[in-house]
Design a protein around this motif. Structure first.
Motif, short mmCIF file in Angstrom:
data_model
loop_
_atom_site.label_atom_id
_atom_site.label_comp_id
_atom_site.label_asym_id
_atom_site.label_seq_id
_atom_site.Cartn_x
_atom_site.Cartn_y
_atom_site.Cartn_z
N ASP A 19 0.77 -1.12 -0.12
CA ASP A 19 0.00 -0.11 -0.03
C ASP A 19 0.94 1.14 0.09
O ASP A 19 1.83 1.32 0.44
CB ASP A 19 -0.74 0.00 1.29
CG ASP A 19 -2.25 0.97 1.04
OD1 ASP A 19 -2.03 2.05 0.86
OD2 ASP A 19 -3.29 0.45 1.13
N PHE A 24 -1.16 3.79 6.81
CA PHE A 24 -2.17 2.67 6.97
C PHE A 24 -1.53 1.30 7.05
O PHE A 24 -1.85 0.54 7.64
CB PHE A 24 -2.90 2.68 5.42
CG PHE A 24 -3.81 1.24 5.16
CD1 PHE A 24 -5.09 1.25 5.77
CD2 PHE A 24 -3.27 0.03 4.37
CE1 PHE A 24 -5.83 0.28 5.55
CE2 PHE A 24 -4.03 -0.94 4.44
CZ PHE A 24 -5.43 -0.83 5.19
N LEU A 28 -2.05 -1.39 9.98
CA LEU A 28 -2.36 -2.46 9.59
C LEU A 28 -1.48 -3.57 10.36
O LEU A 28 -1.81 -4.40 10.64
CB LEU A 28 -2.27 -3.08 8.05
CG LEU A 28 -2.29 -4.37 7.41
CD1 LEU A 28 -3.87 -4.70 7.70
CD2 LEU A 28 -2.00 -4.08 6.11
N ASP A 111 -3.34 -2.82 -2.26
CA ASP A 111 -4.54 -1.99 -2.26
C ASP A 111 -4.95 -1.68 -3.72
O ASP A 111 -3.97 -1.68 -4.66
CB ASP A 111 -4.13 -0.56 -1.70
CG ASP A 111 -5.21 0.47 -1.95
OD1 ASP A 111 -6.38 -0.06 -1.91
OD2 ASP A 111 -4.82 1.68 -2.01
N PHE A 136 -7.54 -5.32 -1.67
CA PHE A 136 -7.95 -4.12 -0.89
C PHE A 136 -8.85 -3.09 -1.75
O PHE A 136 -8.00 -2.63 -2.43
CB PHE A 136 -7.15 -3.46 0.08
CG PHE A 136 -7.20 -3.87 1.48
CD1 PHE A 136 -8.35 -4.02 2.03
CD2 PHE A 136 -6.10 -3.87 2.25
CE1 PHE A 136 -8.44 -4.51 3.61
CE2 PHE A 136 -6.22 -4.40 3.65
CZ PHE A 136 -7.41 -4.28 4.22
N ARG A 159 -13.06 -4.93 1.29
CA ARG A 159 -13.42 -3.60 1.32
C ARG A 159 -12.70 -2.92 2.51
O ARG A 159 -12.84 -3.29 4.00
CB ARG A 159 -14.84 -3.31 1.20
CG ARG A 159 -15.55 -4.12 0.04
CD ARG A 159 -17.17 -4.08 0.51
NE ARG A 159 -17.94 -4.73 -0.53
CZ ARG A 159 -18.10 -5.92 -0.39
NH1 ARG A 159 -17.81 -6.62 0.85
NH2 ARG A 159 -19.07 -6.70 -1.22
N LYS A 160 -11.94 -1.81 2.41
CA LYS A 160 -11.51 -1.14 3.40
C LYS A 160 -12.39 -0.87 4.48
O LYS A 160 -12.09 -0.72 5.64
CB LYS A 160 -10.40 -0.16 2.99
CG LYS A 160 -9.15 -0.50 2.41
CD LYS A 160 -8.26 0.70 2.05
CE LYS A 160 -6.94 0.34 1.65
NZ LYS A 160 -6.04 1.40 1.23
N ASN A 161 -13.58 -0.46 4.08
CA ASN A 161 -14.52 0.23 5.17
C ASN A 161 -15.46 -0.90 5.35
O ASN A 161 -16.53 -0.53 6.12
CB ASN A 161 -15.33 1.31 4.40
CG ASN A 161 -16.00 0.98 3.28
OD1 ASN A 161 -16.00 -0.21 2.71
ND2 ASN A 161 -16.91 1.64 2.69
#
Length: 348
Positions: A19, A24, A28, A111, A136, A159-161
């Motif tokens: 990423d 991030f 992570l 990502d 991601f 999904r990141k969210n």
């Protein structure tokens, strides 16, 4: 090996996380479970070079096979024109002495939105087809992720969210680590007619290993035979022998004990079917001298019933004794994790 539930062996393998957002990546790394070996990259070019350069270092899976050479001196050809082979459990056990086994790459997680190339381009350029790929993604790129999954470009997308995203990620990584090693063996069925041991095709045995893992804290396992079961290895190289036998194998084990001079009282315990003998004692039976009843009895454990495709009995024995005949590995998983902590960030 299409009906195989378990790979013949398992050890942790490396995860590459990519990423361009360093913050991030740092967060992570704090969310991943402590026993997952990972390397972080903020550049797709660096990560791709690292993955593809190491591809040539992967060990040949053919060394785990015994090629049947009966008949005219060549390999036996099965009905489909395939060569018949069986798994070499001695070679499997030697895998735990392969120093670089933990650094084999099993998963690349990237990502989607990356500046040098997007995550899907990155996944397409990974040469090793057995490396599992996690993408991601955000809401805007979900359609591309679904298409890539359906076309086999990626193995999962997250999904990141997503709610409980890190819990899902940890669970997915563990599943794909096992799938990576299993796939390297199921792929062999395209070439060979492999004799698959029954234990590897039984969901009850698969669940037993999962349930025993937290109790014995093992991180590696290797298929064993004579008697059947698995060699379990914890993070410090401690060894356990899981014996899983059906009725016929249990009787054969009792017969071997009798042939090696087991006392009558021990044979009575074994012949009830409710007890199992530590197989390492059969290796060292010649050294049993004084008070043989006590020595033999100390190597007998109550057996637990396991109902799967067959009816089994199982027990776990400590195989760390010097006379067990099993040499513990020098390169242990906990030492490898310490190494990653000291040099991992230098690869970014």
């Amino acid at each position: 090996m299409t009906d195989t539930r378990l790979a013949p062996y398992f050890h942790p393998t490396q995860i590459v996380l990519v990423d361009d957002d360093i913050d991030f990546l740092g967060n992570l790394s704090l969310q991943l479970e402590a026993d997952l070996p990972y390397l972080l990259f903020d550049s797709t070019h660096k990560a791709l070079g690292y993955i593809n350069d190491r591809d040539s270092e992967a060990p040949s899976r053919q060394r785990f096979f015994n090629f049947d050479s009966r008949g005219t001196g060549g390999n036996v050809i099965g009905a489909a024109g395939h060569r018949e082979v069986s798994l070499d459990t001695a070679a499997l056990a030697r895998e735990m002495h392969f120093t670089n086994r933990f650094s084999q790459i099993s998963i690349a997680m990237v990502d989607y939105a990356m500046p040098q190339m997007n995550g899907l381009e990155f996944c397409r350029k990974i040469r090793n087809p057995h490396i599992k790929k996690i993408l991601f993604t955000g809401v805007a790129t979900e359609t591309e992720a679904v298409d890539a999954f359906n076309n086999g470009v990626i193995d999962r997308f997250i999904r990141k969210n997503e709610h409980s995203v890190y819990e899902l990620l940890n669970r997915t990584i563990r599943e794909l680590q096992h799938a990576h090693i299993l796939d390297t063996f199921t792929a062999a069925s395209d070439v060979f007619d492999v004799e698959v041991p029954a234990l590897l095709c039984d969901g009850a045995v698969e669940n037993l290993l999962k349930n025993l893992r937290p109790r014995y804290e093992f991180v590696e396992y290797y298929l064993a035979d004579d008697p059947s079961g698995f060699l379990l290895v914890d993070g410090d190289g401690g060894l356990y022998r899981l014996v899983i036998v059906d009725t016929a194998e249990q009787s054969a084990l009792a017969e071997r004990a009798a042939a090696n001079g087991a006392p009558a009282d021990c044979l009575k315990l074994l012949n009830t079917g409710d007890n199992l003998l530590d197989p390492t004692l059969l290796i060292a039976a010649h050294s049993v001298t004084s008070d043989p009843w006590r020595q033999w009895k100390s190597h007998i454990r109550p057996a637990t019933r396991l109902e799967g495709k067959r009816s089994y009995r199982w027990a776990v024995f400590d195989s760390g004794q010097p006379d067990s005949g099993v040499v513990p590995p020098n390169a242990t998983f906990n030492r490898y994790l310490e190494w990653l902590d000291t040099v991992g960030y230098s690869l970014m």
